[in-house]
Motif scaffolding. Structure first.
Motif, PDB file in Angstrom:
ATOM      1  N   ARG A  68       0.816  -1.216   0.000  1.00 35.44           N
ATOM      2  CA  ARG A  68       0.000   0.000   0.000  1.00 35.44           C
ATOM      3  C   ARG A  68       0.846   1.262   0.000  1.00 35.44           C
ATOM      4  O   ARG A  68       0.439   2.297  -0.512  1.00 35.44           O
ATOM      5  CB  ARG A  68      -0.925   0.010   1.223  1.00 35.44           C
ATOM      6  N   GLU A  69       2.015   1.192   0.642  1.00 34.61           N
ATOM      7  CA  GLU A  69       2.903   2.334   0.845  1.00 34.61           C
ATOM      8  C   GLU A  69       2.221   3.436   1.648  1.00 34.61           C
ATOM      9  O   GLU A  69       1.003   3.523   1.727  1.00 34.61           O
ATOM     10  CB  GLU A  69       3.448   2.892  -0.480  1.00 34.61           C
ATOM     11  N   GLY A  70       3.040   4.271   2.251  1.00 36.13           N
ATOM     12  CA  GLY A  70       2.511   5.388   3.027  1.00 36.13           C
ATOM     13  C   GLY A  70       2.122   5.033   4.442  1.00 36.13           C
ATOM     14  O   GLY A  70       1.867   5.911   5.254  1.00 36.13           O
ATOM     15  N   ARG A  71       2.081   3.752   4.769  1.00 36.80           N
ATOM     16  CA  ARG A  71       1.711   3.325   6.117  1.00 36.80           C
ATOM     17  C   ARG A  71       2.973   2.979   6.885  1.00 36.80           C
ATOM     18  O   ARG A  71       3.817   2.222   6.403  1.00 36.80           O
ATOM     19  CB  ARG A  71       0.795   2.110   6.066  1.00 36.80           C
ATOM     20  N   ILE A  72       3.118   3.542   8.088  1.00 33.32           N
ATOM     21  CA  ILE A  72       4.271   3.255   8.934  1.00 33.32           C
ATOM     22  C   ILE A  72       3.772   2.551  10.182  1.00 33.32           C
ATOM     23  O   ILE A  72       2.954   3.079  10.924  1.00 33.32           O
ATOM     24  CB  ILE A  72       5.014   4.542   9.331  1.00 33.32           C
ATOM     25  N   LYS A  73       4.262   1.352  10.413  1.00 32.94           N
ATOM     26  CA  LYS A  73       3.800   0.585  11.562  1.00 32.94           C
ATOM     27  C   LYS A  73       4.403   1.125  12.852  1.00 32.94           C
ATOM     28  O   LYS A  73       5.604   1.412  12.906  1.00 32.94           O
ATOM     29  CB  LYS A  73       4.193  -0.888  11.398  1.00 32.94           C
ATOM     30  N   PRO A  74       3.602   1.273  13.926  1.00 33.62           N
ATOM     31  CA  PRO A  74       4.172   1.652  15.215  1.00 33.62           C
ATOM     32  C   PRO A  74       5.080   0.543  15.717  1.00 33.62           C
ATOM     33  O   PRO A  74       4.665  -0.614  15.820  1.00 33.62           O
ATOM     34  CB  PRO A  74       2.947   1.828  16.113  1.00 33.62           C
ATOM     35  N   CYS A  75       6.320   0.891  16.017  1.00 34.87           N
ATOM     36  CA  CYS A  75       7.296  -0.145  16.335  1.00 34.87           C
ATOM     37  C   CYS A  75       8.451   0.500  17.080  1.00 34.87           C
ATOM     38  O   CYS A  75       8.930   1.574  16.686  1.00 34.87           O
ATOM     39  CB  CYS A  75       7.789  -0.780  15.027  1.00 34.87           C
ATOM     40  N   GLY A  76       8.895  -0.150  18.147  1.00 31.41           N
ATOM     41  CA  GLY A  76      10.049   0.352  18.872  1.00 31.41           C
ATOM     42  C   GLY A  76      11.306   0.350  18.022  1.00 31.41           C
ATOM     43  O   GLY A  76      12.222   1.132  18.241  1.00 31.41           O
ATOM     44  N   GLY A 109      -7.793 -17.281  10.417  1.00 29.51           N
ATOM     45  CA  GLY A 109      -7.241 -15.968  10.129  1.00 29.51           C
ATOM     46  C   GLY A 109      -8.102 -14.819  10.603  1.00 29.51           C
ATOM     47  O   GLY A 109      -7.628 -13.679  10.668  1.00 29.51           O
ATOM     48  N   ASP A 110      -9.341 -15.102  10.946  1.00 30.93           N
ATOM     49  CA  ASP A 110     -10.244 -14.038  11.399  1.00 30.93           C
ATOM     50  C   ASP A 110     -10.407 -14.016  12.918  1.00 30.93           C
ATOM     51  O   ASP A 110     -11.178 -13.215  13.443  1.00 30.93           O
ATOM     52  CB  ASP A 110     -11.618 -14.203  10.754  1.00 30.93           C
ATOM     53  N   THR A 111      -9.657 -14.856  13.633  1.00 30.90           N
ATOM     54  CA  THR A 111      -9.837 -14.927  15.088  1.00 30.90           C
ATOM     55  C   THR A 111      -8.527 -14.756  15.860  1.00 30.90           C
ATOM     56  O   THR A 111      -8.498 -14.992  17.056  1.00 30.90           O
ATOM     57  CB  THR A 111     -10.458 -16.275  15.485  1.00 30.90           C
ATOM     58  N   ILE A 112      -7.473 -14.334  15.222  1.00 25.09           N
ATOM     59  CA  ILE A 112      -6.189 -14.230  15.887  1.00 25.09           C
ATOM     60  C   ILE A 112      -6.220 -13.134  16.957  1.00 25.09           C
ATOM     61  O   ILE A 112      -6.682 -12.022  16.703  1.00 25.09           O
ATOM     62  CB  ILE A 112      -5.062 -13.958  14.855  1.00 25.09           C
ATOM     63  N   PRO A 113      -5.790 -13.417  18.191  1.00 27.28           N
ATOM     64  CA  PRO A 113      -5.817 -12.401  19.261  1.00 27.28           C
ATOM     65  C   PRO A 113      -4.720 -11.359  19.053  1.00 27.28           C
ATOM     66  O   PRO A 113      -3.676 -11.644  18.457  1.00 27.28           O
ATOM     67  CB  PRO A 113      -5.564 -13.226  20.525  1.00 27.28           C
ATOM     68  N   TYR A 114      -4.927 -10.155  19.574  1.00 27.49           N
ATOM     69  CA  TYR A 114      -3.943  -9.099  19.381  1.00 27.49           C
ATOM     70  C   TYR A 114      -4.077  -8.049  20.485  1.00 27.49           C
ATOM     71  O   TYR A 114      -5.079  -7.980  21.201  1.00 27.49           O
ATOM     72  CB  TYR A 114      -4.119  -8.440  18.013  1.00 27.49           C
ATOM     73  N   VAL A 115      -3.023  -7.249  20.607  1.00 31.57           N
ATOM     74  CA  VAL A 115      -3.079  -6.042  21.417  1.00 31.57           C
ATOM     75  C   VAL A 115      -2.988  -4.858  20.463  1.00 31.57           C
ATOM     76  O   VAL A 115      -2.571  -5.006  19.312  1.00 31.57           O
ATOM     77  CB  VAL A 115      -1.934  -5.965  22.447  1.00 31.57           C
ATOM     78  N   ILE A 116      -3.390  -3.698  20.946  1.00 33.81           N
ATOM     79  CA  ILE A 116      -3.242  -2.481  20.158  1.00 33.81           C
ATOM     80  C   ILE A 116      -1.998  -1.743  20.647  1.00 33.81           C
ATOM     81  O   ILE A 116      -1.851  -1.483  21.838  1.00 33.81           O
ATOM     82  CB  ILE A 116      -4.476  -1.568  20.279  1.00 33.81           C
ATOM     83  N   ALA A 117      -1.097  -1.442  19.736  1.00 33.47           N
ATOM     84  CA  ALA A 117       0.107  -0.686  20.063  1.00 33.47           C
ATOM     85  C   ALA A 117      -0.033   0.735  19.535  1.00 33.47           C
ATOM     86  O   ALA A 117      -0.591   0.961  18.450  1.00 33.47           O
ATOM     87  CB  ALA A 117       1.343  -1.343  19.463  1.00 33.47           C
ATOM     88  N   TYR A 118       0.469   1.666  20.313  1.00 36.64           N
ATOM     89  CA  TYR A 118       0.449   3.081  19.907  1.00 36.64           C
ATOM     90  C   TYR A 118       1.771   3.706  20.328  1.00 36.64           C
ATOM     91  O   TYR A 118       2.289   3.433  21.423  1.00 36.64           O
ATOM     92  CB  TYR A 118      -0.703   3.809  20.601  1.00 36.64           C
ATOM     93  N   HIS A 119       2.339   4.509  19.436  1.00 40.06           N
ATOM     94  CA  HIS A 119       3.543   5.237  19.835  1.00 40.06           C
ATOM     95  C   HIS A 119       3.596   6.592  19.164  1.00 40.06           C
ATOM     96  O   HIS A 119       2.886   6.861  18.195  1.00 40.06           O
ATOM     97  CB  HIS A 119       4.819   4.428  19.557  1.00 40.06           C
TER      98      HIS A 119
END
Length: 393
Positions: A33-41, A161-171
């Motif tokens: 897609r480009e233009g998207r930057i993942k929040p990541c340490g 693939g539609d049930t994978i658990p996750y946390v929300i990260a923000y930075h």
């Protein structure tokens, strides 16, 4: 043109898979897609740099100390002996990996994945072009989904693939000074405090002239921006200019199945390969991209779609034990501030420090010093059963 493989997603997993396959002589399309930057340490170990030919030029900082901070404000500084933690900024690192894949021979496409169509045993990937907004159809033998947590490819094509658990990260990426308040540009701070995150942790990671300050949580109702503001205040970085704000889901557990048994395999965050406890993802994404490419290469050579299973098999063979150990640690210590206090106390132990970073730097559970393992196990039990005070070191 009929592609051997279309890779969906140009992050570390997808770009690595595309580069490996292109270098092997396969016809590869890389859709991003480009233009998207993942929040990541942005932390990467020396092992990643060795395995994937990443030079110091890609680093924005080298870290020689990690500080663990407890809910009461107690901290332990852990020196990183015989090495360092490299820091990258994803806004630069990901485009570098995509450009390298293109140089190796992968054909770049920019747009958004829509669906997979199949006609008379032929597979077509459909995406919407970013510029024209028109649908584009690519015929391909195989598809690698590397489009992140909550992957559209995984949800559409892979069971679970539609049930994978996750946390929300923000930075927030901020314009950081050389040193101010509690902040040091050569030290990563990891904050285990329920006020910042009730079930994960917060971080302050230097990026050279900038700094990543953020947190993650899987608990609904937590104000991520407010928690990050409090974290900046604690670190003495509240007045620094904010350059970027980013948020995204981070998966918590590898999927039980990575392929559809026919023509699709998923890797990286799309397969759930972020390390529990630490949240480390870049190394495991690139490793996943590599084993995904190996699995597709095997399927192309043999004509057997069942070879797509090799991706998960290879990954779990090398990293299952690490993930199990980290999950056990997260389950034991992230559930309350009292447990977090005990965890930071445990980190004072020199053997814990050395074994932790030996494993991190080399991406394997170290088997050295068996007596140290026994001692750590005894201390761990003592803390979890409350036999010692959380203030004990």
């Amino acid at each position: 043109m009929i592609y051997d493989v279309v890779v969906v997603g140009g992050g570390p997993a997808g770009a690595t898979a595309a580069e490996d396959l292109a270098r092997s002589g396969h016809k590869v399309a890389l859709l991003d897609r480009e233009g998207r930057i993942k929040p990541c340490g942005g932390a990467i170990p020396p092992q990643l740099m060795r395995e994937y030919d990443i030079s110091d030029a890609q680093l924005v900082a080298k870290i020689d100390t990690a500080r663990m901070i407890s809910p009461s404000g107690r901290h332990v500084d852990i020196p990183i002996e015989d090495g360092f933690v490299g820091m990258v900024d994803r806004k630069d690192f990901d485009p570098f990996l995509r450009a390298r894949a293109e140089k190796a021979g992968a054909e770049r496409h920019t747009g958004t994945f829509l669906r997979v169509d199949r006609e008379e045993e032929k597979t077509f990937l459909i995406y919407r072009d970013k510029e024209t907004r028109e649908e584009v159809k690519l015929q391909t033998r195989y598809i690698i989904g590397a489009d992140g947590a909550r992957s559209d490819v995984a949800r559409a094509e892979v069971p679970g693939g539609d049930t994978i658990p996750y946390v929300i990260a923000y930075h927030e990426i901020i314009d950081a000074p050389a040193a101010v308040g509690n902040y040091q540009p050569n030290r990563c701070d990891v904050i285990y405090d329920g006020r910042i995150s009730p079930d994960f942790y917060g971080w302050v990671f230097p990026h050279g002239n900038t700094c990543s300050v953020g947190m993650g949580t899987g608990v609904d109702g937590v104000d991520l921006k407010q928690a990050t503001a409090e974290l900046r205040q604690m670190a003495g970085l509240a007045q620094c200019e904010t350059l970027r704000k980013e948020g995204a889901p981070i998966p918590l557990k590898p999927m039980a199945k990575w392929d559809n048994g026919r023509d699709v395999v998923v890797v990286g965050d799309a397969a759930g390969t972020v390390a529990p406890s630490s949240g480390e993802g870049i190394y495991y994404a690139m490793y996943g991209g590599r084993v995904g490419a190996s699995a597709v290469s095997a399927a192309l050579a043999s004509g057997r779609a069942s070879d797509l299973k090799l991706a998960r098999q290879m990954f779990m063979k090398d990293h299952k034990n690490v993930f199990k150990a980290l999950q056990a640690m997260q389950d034991a210590y992230y559930k309350s501030d009292e447990r977090r206090e005990r965890f930071v106390s445990l980190c004072h132990d020199i053997d814990v420090q050395r074994l932790t970073f030996e494993s991190y730097m080399n991406k394997r559970l170290t088997k050295k010093r068996p007596l140290a393992h026994i001692k750590i196990g005894i201390k761990n039990v003592a803390h979890l059963t409350g036999l010692v005070s959380p203030l004990s070191t």
